[in-house]
Design a protein around this motif. Structure first.
Motif, PDB file in Angstrom:
ATOM      1  N   MET A 233      40.177  50.263  47.094  1.00  0.00           N
ATOM      2  CA  MET A 233      39.347  49.076  47.143  1.00  0.00           C
ATOM      3  C   MET A 233      40.247  47.863  47.385  1.00  0.00           C
ATOM      4  O   MET A 233      41.319  47.745  46.799  1.00  0.00           O
ATOM      5  CB  MET A 233      38.571  48.923  45.830  1.00  0.00           C
ATOM      6  N   SER A 234      39.807  46.974  48.255  1.00  0.00           N
ATOM      7  CA  SER A 234      40.613  45.791  48.577  1.00  0.00           C
ATOM      8  C   SER A 234      40.670  44.835  47.382  1.00  0.00           C
ATOM      9  O   SER A 234      39.837  44.872  46.482  1.00  0.00           O
ATOM     10  CB  SER A 234      40.031  45.078  49.794  1.00  0.00           C
ATOM     11  N   ALA A 235      41.668  43.995  47.413  1.00  0.00           N
ATOM     12  CA  ALA A 235      41.887  43.060  46.299  1.00  0.00           C
ATOM     13  C   ALA A 235      40.694  42.133  46.106  1.00  0.00           C
ATOM     14  O   ALA A 235      40.305  41.843  44.969  1.00  0.00           O
ATOM     15  CB  ALA A 235      43.162  42.263  46.537  1.00  0.00           C
ATOM     16  N   TRP A 236      40.101  41.646  47.206  1.00  0.00           N
ATOM     17  CA  TRP A 236      38.983  40.727  47.044  1.00  0.00           C
ATOM     18  C   TRP A 236      37.779  41.431  46.414  1.00  0.00           C
ATOM     19  O   TRP A 236      37.058  40.834  45.620  1.00  0.00           O
ATOM     20  CB  TRP A 236      38.616  40.031  48.354  1.00  0.00           C
ATOM     21  N   ARG A 237      37.579  42.698  46.753  1.00  0.00           N
ATOM     22  CA  ARG A 237      36.457  43.446  46.163  1.00  0.00           C
ATOM     23  C   ARG A 237      36.673  43.670  44.664  1.00  0.00           C
ATOM     24  O   ARG A 237      35.743  43.585  43.872  1.00  0.00           O
ATOM     25  CB  ARG A 237      36.264  44.770  46.881  1.00  0.00           C
ATOM     26  N   THR A 238      37.914  43.943  44.299  1.00  0.00           N
ATOM     27  CA  THR A 238      38.234  44.120  42.876  1.00  0.00           C
ATOM     28  C   THR A 238      37.952  42.827  42.115  1.00  0.00           C
ATOM     29  O   THR A 238      37.338  42.837  41.048  1.00  0.00           O
ATOM     30  CB  THR A 238      39.712  44.538  42.706  1.00  0.00           C
ATOM     31  N   SER A 239      38.381  41.713  42.682  1.00  0.00           N
ATOM     32  CA  SER A 239      38.136  40.423  42.052  1.00  0.00           C
ATOM     33  C   SER A 239      36.641  40.113  41.985  1.00  0.00           C
ATOM     34  O   SER A 239      36.141  39.587  40.987  1.00  0.00           O
ATOM     35  CB  SER A 239      38.876  39.324  42.818  1.00  0.00           C
ATOM     36  N   PHE A 240      35.924  40.469  43.049  1.00  0.00           N
ATOM     37  CA  PHE A 240      34.473  40.249  43.079  1.00  0.00           C
ATOM     38  C   PHE A 240      33.789  41.065  41.977  1.00  0.00           C
ATOM     39  O   PHE A 240      32.924  40.556  41.265  1.00  0.00           O
ATOM     40  CB  PHE A 240      33.922  40.612  44.460  1.00  0.00           C
ATOM     41  N   GLN A 241      34.184  42.324  41.834  1.00  0.00           N
ATOM     42  CA  GLN A 241      33.611  43.173  40.782  1.00  0.00           C
ATOM     43  C   GLN A 241      33.921  42.610  39.397  1.00  0.00           C
ATOM     44  O   GLN A 241      33.073  42.639  38.507  1.00  0.00           O
ATOM     45  CB  GLN A 241      34.136  44.609  40.914  1.00  0.00           C
ATOM     46  N   THR A 242      35.119  42.072  39.231  1.00  0.00           N
ATOM     47  CA  THR A 242      35.473  41.427  37.956  1.00  0.00           C
ATOM     48  C   THR A 242      34.537  40.249  37.697  1.00  0.00           C
ATOM     49  O   THR A 242      34.066  40.051  36.575  1.00  0.00           O
ATOM     50  CB  THR A 242      36.945  40.946  37.983  1.00  0.00           C
ATOM     51  N   GLY A 243      34.257  39.474  38.745  1.00  0.00           N
ATOM     52  CA  GLY A 243      33.338  38.346  38.606  1.00  0.00           C
ATOM     53  C   GLY A 243      31.930  38.788  38.228  1.00  0.00           C
ATOM     54  O   GLY A 243      31.291  38.168  37.369  1.00  0.00           O
ATOM     55  N   LEU A 244      31.452  39.856  38.842  1.00  0.00           N
ATOM     56  CA  LEU A 244      30.117  40.364  38.512  1.00  0.00           C
ATOM     57  C   LEU A 244      30.048  40.839  37.060  1.00  0.00           C
ATOM     58  O   LEU A 244      29.066  40.564  36.348  1.00  0.00           O
ATOM     59  CB  LEU A 244      29.718  41.493  39.460  1.00  0.00           C
ATOM     60  N   ARG A 245      31.089  41.528  36.612  1.00  0.00           N
ATOM     61  CA  ARG A 245      31.121  41.956  35.200  1.00  0.00           C
ATOM     62  C   ARG A 245      31.167  40.739  34.274  1.00  0.00           C
ATOM     63  O   ARG A 245      30.523  40.715  33.221  1.00  0.00           O
ATOM     64  CB  ARG A 245      32.306  42.882  34.950  1.00  0.00           C
ATOM     65  N   ALA A 246      31.918  39.731  34.668  1.00  0.00           N
ATOM     66  CA  ALA A 246      31.990  38.508  33.848  1.00  0.00           C
ATOM     67  C   ALA A 246      30.617  37.831  33.778  1.00  0.00           C
ATOM     68  O   ALA A 246      30.242  37.309  32.719  1.00  0.00           O
ATOM     69  CB  ALA A 246      33.042  37.559  34.413  1.00  0.00           C
TER      70      ALA A 246
END
Length: 160
Positions: free
Chosen positions: A1-14
């Protein structure tokens, strides 16, 4: 998974955990990283979520900028047109009215979305353009005769 997708998923969980500052930072990071290897649709989604998080943190100016950026990427996003219009209702009512009219003009609008957008448009418009608002409500009443929101606004405007 690309870095931006990982960060996006972190944002959704937040967002799910109502950790607004973490969500905002994650979406900011995601947007920055997504510039190179993502589609306009993906970037628009990041902007949409970023705007929501910015509002929750109390940064309406950042939310406005994010909604505008989302609309540059996807000009026909009914949700972003509506959200930006709601954000601008007090500050720039004419612009809010324009955004809602643009959303209402898009083809394939679901009737319930059309009704909701129309009611928001009436609220934004009725003080400056009472007859236009009344005309829209009368048409809406023909299409949605049982909707109590339409009935209430018609009664309220009739008393004015």
């Amino acid at each position: 998974m690309s870095a931006w997708r990982t960060s996006f998923q972190t944002g959704l969980r937040a967002l799910e955990n109502q950790d607004w500052p973490l969500a905002l930072q994650s979406f900011e990071d995601s947007l920055y990283m997504a510039a190179e290897d993502s589609s306009a649709e993906e970037q628009a989604r990041i902007c949409h979520e970023l705007a929501y998080a910015a509002l929750k943190v109390g940064l309406p100016e950042r939310a406005e900028a994010a909604y505008r950026q989302a609309l540059q990427l996807q000009p026909d996003s009914i949700e972003d047109l509506n959200n930006l219009a709601l954000l601008l209702q007090q500050k720039a009512p004419e612009q809010a009215q324009y955004l809602l009219e643009r959303a209402l003009s898009l083809p394939g609008l679901h009737p319930e979305n059309e009704l909701q957008l129309g009611l928001e448009w009436v609220e934004t418009t009725r003080l400056r353009h009472a007859q236009k608002a009344l005309d829209w409500l009368q048409k809406a009443y023909q299409r949605f005769p049982l909707d109590t929101r339409v009935q209430a606004l018609l009664a309220e405007m009739a008393e004015s």
